[in-house]
Design an enzyme around this catalytic site. Structure first.
Site, PDB file in Angstrom:
ATOM      1  N   LEU A  15     -14.369 -20.566  -7.846  1.00 40.59           N
ATOM      2  CA  LEU A  15     -15.720 -21.087  -8.039  1.00 40.59           C
ATOM      3  C   LEU A  15     -16.752 -19.968  -8.153  1.00 40.59           C
ATOM      4  CD1 LEU A  15     -15.983 -24.135  -5.635  1.00 40.59           C
ATOM      5  CD2 LEU A  15     -15.891 -24.134  -8.118  1.00 40.59           C
ATOM      6  N   LYS A  17     -17.046 -17.434  -5.668  1.00 39.30           N
ATOM      7  CA  LYS A  17     -17.529 -16.996  -4.348  1.00 39.30           C
ATOM      8  C   LYS A  17     -17.850 -15.510  -4.364  1.00 39.30           C
ATOM      9  CE  LYS A  17     -14.098 -17.975  -1.626  1.00 39.30           C
ATOM     10  NZ  LYS A  17     -13.019 -18.662  -2.262  1.00 39.30           N
ATOM     11  N   ASP A  71     -12.456  -8.513  -6.287  1.00 40.61           N
ATOM     12  CA  ASP A  71     -13.826  -8.852  -5.885  1.00 40.61           C
ATOM     13  C   ASP A  71     -14.584  -7.630  -5.367  1.00 40.61           C
ATOM     14  OD1 ASP A  71     -14.615 -11.513  -6.458  1.00 40.61           O
ATOM     15  OD2 ASP A  71     -13.060 -12.214  -5.103  1.00 40.61           O
ATOM     16  N   LYS A 188     -18.712 -36.468  -3.836  1.00 42.03           N
ATOM     17  CA  LYS A 188     -17.751 -36.760  -2.768  1.00 42.03           C
ATOM     18  C   LYS A 188     -16.869 -35.556  -2.390  1.00 42.03           C
ATOM     19  CE  LYS A 188     -17.446 -40.681  -1.609  1.00 42.03           C
ATOM     20  NZ  LYS A 188     -18.472 -41.326  -0.787  1.00 42.03           N
ATOM     21  N   CYS A 380      -5.417   6.559 -17.790  1.00 41.14           N
ATOM     22  CA  CYS A 380      -4.215   6.680 -16.975  1.00 41.14           C
ATOM     23  C   CYS A 380      -2.961   6.587 -17.852  1.00 41.14           C
ATOM     24  CB  CYS A 380      -4.251   5.653 -15.845  1.00 41.14           C
ATOM     25  SG  CYS A 380      -3.250   6.164 -14.447  1.00 41.14           S
ATOM     26  N   LEU A 381      -2.257   5.461 -17.852  1.00 39.83           N
ATOM     27  CA  LEU A 381      -1.093   5.347 -18.731  1.00 39.83           C
ATOM     28  C   LEU A 381      -1.499   5.607 -20.183  1.00 39.83           C
ATOM     29  CD1 LEU A 381       1.926   4.575 -18.922  1.00 39.83           C
ATOM     30  CD2 LEU A 381       1.190   2.227 -19.309  1.00 39.83           C
ATOM     31  N   MET A 383      -3.810   7.657 -21.276  1.00 41.72           N
ATOM     32  CA  MET A 383      -3.892   9.117 -21.449  1.00 41.72           C
ATOM     33  C   MET A 383      -2.488   9.717 -21.542  1.00 41.72           C
ATOM     34  SD  MET A 383      -3.297  11.831 -19.162  1.00 41.72           S
ATOM     35  CE  MET A 383      -3.893  13.475 -18.784  1.00 41.72           C
ATOM     36  N   GLU A 404       8.652   8.098 -16.361  1.00 38.79           N
ATOM     37  CA  GLU A 404       8.577   6.697 -15.916  1.00 38.79           C
ATOM     38  C   GLU A 404       9.391   5.796 -16.845  1.00 38.79           C
ATOM     39  OE1 GLU A 404       4.631   4.984 -15.876  1.00 38.79           O
ATOM     40  OE2 GLU A 404       5.285   3.322 -14.624  1.00 38.79           O
ATOM     41  N   HIS A 506      -9.260   6.409 -13.395  1.00 45.80           N
ATOM     42  CA  HIS A 506      -9.791   5.115 -13.817  1.00 45.80           C
ATOM     43  C   HIS A 506     -11.323   5.136 -13.756  1.00 45.80           C
ATOM     44  CE1 HIS A 506      -5.938   2.935 -13.938  1.00 45.80           C
ATOM     45  NE2 HIS A 506      -5.579   3.863 -13.067  1.00 45.80           N
ATOM     46  N   GLU A 508     -13.345   3.312 -15.245  1.00 43.46           N
ATOM     47  CA  GLU A 508     -13.926   1.964 -15.232  1.00 43.46           C
ATOM     48  C   GLU A 508     -14.313   1.508 -13.830  1.00 43.46           C
ATOM     49  OE1 GLU A 508     -10.771   2.691 -15.710  1.00 43.46           O
ATOM     50  OE2 GLU A 508      -9.400   1.197 -14.867  1.00 43.46           O
TER      51      GLU A 508
HETATM   52  N1  GLN Z   1       2.403   4.128 -14.661  1.00 41.85           N
HETATM   53  C1  GLN Z   1       1.686   5.355 -14.746  1.00 41.85           C
HETATM   54  C2  GLN Z   1       1.863   6.201 -13.505  1.00 41.85           C
HETATM   55  O1  GLN Z   1       2.324   5.725 -12.512  1.00 41.85           O
HETATM   56  C3  GLN Z   1       0.223   5.100 -15.008  1.00 41.85           C
HETATM   57  C4  GLN Z   1      -0.440   4.409 -13.869  1.00 41.85           C
HETATM   58  C5  GLN Z   1      -1.702   3.723 -14.302  1.00 41.85           C
HETATM   59  O2  GLN Z   1      -1.984   3.590 -15.483  1.00 41.85           O
HETATM   60  N2  GLN Z   1      -2.483   3.276 -13.361  1.00 41.85           N
HETATM   61  O3  GLN Z   1       1.542   7.360 -13.503  1.00 41.85           O
END
Ligand code: GLN
Length: 535
Positions: A15, A17, A71, A188, A380-381, A383, A404, A506, A508
């Protein structure tokens, strides 16, 4: 001593919150108060780090490396403050600390019980969080009536005795559904969920009613009568075109004034919402748009890349353009071809992720962006895949990969971190939270930030392999950001490209509507330029 505003939810989940809590935080902060916000999640996971984004949306990471519910991202964006570990409370965290103490003999032969041991542990955390604050806003996850939420509701019920009734209020976010057959709103379910709250001893002071249709005065009076609140405490929240208009709408209905009155606080300062109005105005009325492809593997879940999408919107607001996000499933790139999936976009963003599904699609996307001068931001991934693609196709390192994806890779240009940090987390395999990054003067990254050293948040297990650094740099990939203390490459870029920048962190997570993240701002700026040039 802090005053407490507890936010519960009734009837159904989702909703808003979190947005309500965040908006109340904005309004109180703008009235000059020191505010903190806590999310309480009644699940047994200790933190959100082990949760699948498909089920639970993104994992938000704080400066101190806590892996939390998304959140907390809303809270940070709304109150423009960095939060941390103590702002996220889960059943898992509470029970493990109580059981831990029990094992160490802290309860001296007593019987350890939900009441009072679990409920006290919850309250102690809420009280600690309020030590240097005027207000602590606490959002209780889930819906009233859920079995697992009961210890938390009992704990917040007791808070009003422990802290004094004049220091605690309860705000219940509820649904007023529209019944198409009867063509009317129905009260209600709200009456029932308030009864459920009362049954466990909580009398809500304020009802925030989510509704798709306007509520008239009669309806507000009826809800007020049945739920024992004054009509002015029945607040209507209709679906807004952007979440950023919610604080404005709540202030218009004097929700913040009401909270102060209930808590007997005199305050002459009216919240100045000029910057929020500008954000909303630009979001709604931007004269033009750019389209960004978001190429990831969790794109079906609307919240899996929440902070990334918000950061794109923030950058759009800065440039006064509307950012349209085209969600592209990276495994579709593999089957349908990259050209089709990204045709016509002004920029491409490859976000973070884990595991190998769709990875070749991401690499193909990087290639397409690199060869066609399409602005690309890798996170991250993302890059890491920029490095892999460059190694394969420009350095001709056949079989270049990230460990990975393939532990036996021929050229592990991205490899598992060797000196692990955060050893206590996740078996010590993740680098989490804020680290400083030194920028190379004159680089695109340094120009975007307008700084020499920045701090960014991380959540990864693999990293740039320095063994390959010279070969990649000789071939033209520039390292423009370093974590000096760990000799770790943080940012790579291509100088002869409109915008080809990837960061191991990150960004963002630190973007705010009124303070967009510099790399997102510069990236969207490059997309605007491309769109201007007619592609
Ligand atoms: N999987 C990649 C790592 O562990 C990138 C992680 C991610 O994008 N947050 O390094």
């Amino acid at each position: 001593m802090a005053k407490y505003v507890f936010i519960t939810g009734g009837v159904v989940s989702s909703l808003g919150k979190g947005i309500t809590a965040a908006s109340i935080g904005t309004l109180l902060k703008k009235r000059g108060f020191r505010v903190s916000i806590i999310k309480v999640d009644p699940y047994l996971n200790v933190d959100a780090g082990t949760m699948n984004p498909f089920q639970h949306g993104e994992v938000f990471v704080t400066d101190d490396g806590a892996e939390t519910d998304l959140d907390l991202g809303h809270y940070e964006r709304f109150i423009d403050e960095s939060l941390g570990e103590q702002n996220s409370v889960t059943t898992g965290k509470i029970y493990s600390s109580v059981i831990d103490r029990e094992r160490r003999g802290a309860y001296l032969g007593g019987t350890v019980q939900v009441i009072p041991h679990i409920t006290n542990d919850i309250q102690d955390r809420l009280i600690r969080a309020g030590e240097d604050r005027d207000f602590v806003i606490v959002e209780i996850g889930g819906t009233v009536g859920d079995i697992e939420g009961l210890p938390f509701l009992e704990a917040i019920r007791q808070m009003s005795d422990r802290m004094g009734r004049e220091n605690v209020i309860y705000c219940h976010v509820t649904l007023i559904p529209w019944l198409e057959a009867a063509r009317e709103l129905k009260t209600k379910p709200t009456q029932h969920s308030v009864q459920e709250l009362r049954r466990i001893g909580i009398l809500p002071h304020i009802l925030v009613c989510r509704t798709s249709h306007p509520m008239d005065l009669d309806m507000k009076n009826k809800i007020a009568l049945f739920c024992t609140v004054p009509p002015e405490a029945v607040i209507e929240v209709r679906d807004e075109p952007t979440i950023y208009s919610v604080p404005i709408s709540l202030h218009r209905q004097n929700l913040d004034g009401l909270i102060l009155r209930y808590l007997s606080i005199d305050c002459d300062i009216e919240p100045d919402l000029t910057d929020w109005s500008l954000v909303v105005d630009r979001f709604m009325n931007a004269p033009r748009s750019v389209e960004i492809a978001l190429v990831g593997k969790y794109v079906q879940h609307k919240d899996a890349y929440l902070s990334v999408v918000e950061a794109l919107y923030h950058a759009g607001i800065h440039h006064n353009v509307r950012v349209k996000v085209r969600s592209v499933e990276s495994s579709d790139v593999e089957t349908r071809g990259v050209e089709e999936m990204v045709s016509g976009v002004d920029g491409i963003l490859i976000p973070g992720g884990f595991g190998s599904r769709g990875i070749e699609g991401k690499i193909a996307t990087v290639r397409c962006a690199r060869e066609n001068g399409i602005p690309l931001l890798g996170i991250c991934l993302g890059m890491q895949m920029m490095v892999v693609e460059f190694a394969r196709n420009v350095c001709h390192l056949a079989g270049a990969h990230s460990e990975e994806m393939d532990p036996a890779t021929v050229h592990p240009v991205i490899h598992r971190m060797h000196d692990q940090i955060n050893l206590e987390k996740m078996g010590g395999t993740m680098r989490l939270g804020a680290y400083d990054c030194d920028l190379v003067p004159g680089s695109a990254a340094a120009r975007a930030y307008g700084a020499e050293r920045v701090s960014e948040r991380h959540r990864h297990r693999y990293e740039f392999n320095n063994t390959y650094r010279q070969r990649l740099e000789d071939a033209g990939l520039k390292v423009s950001g370093m974590c000096t203390e760990r000799n770790l490459v943080e940012i790579v870029e291509l100088p002869d490209h409109p915008w080809f920048v990837g960061g191991q962190f990150h960004g963002e997570l630190k973007s705010r509507p009124t303070r967009p993240h510099p790399l997102f701002t510069a990236f969207v700026g490059a997309a605007v330029k491309r769109s201007d040039a007619g592609k």
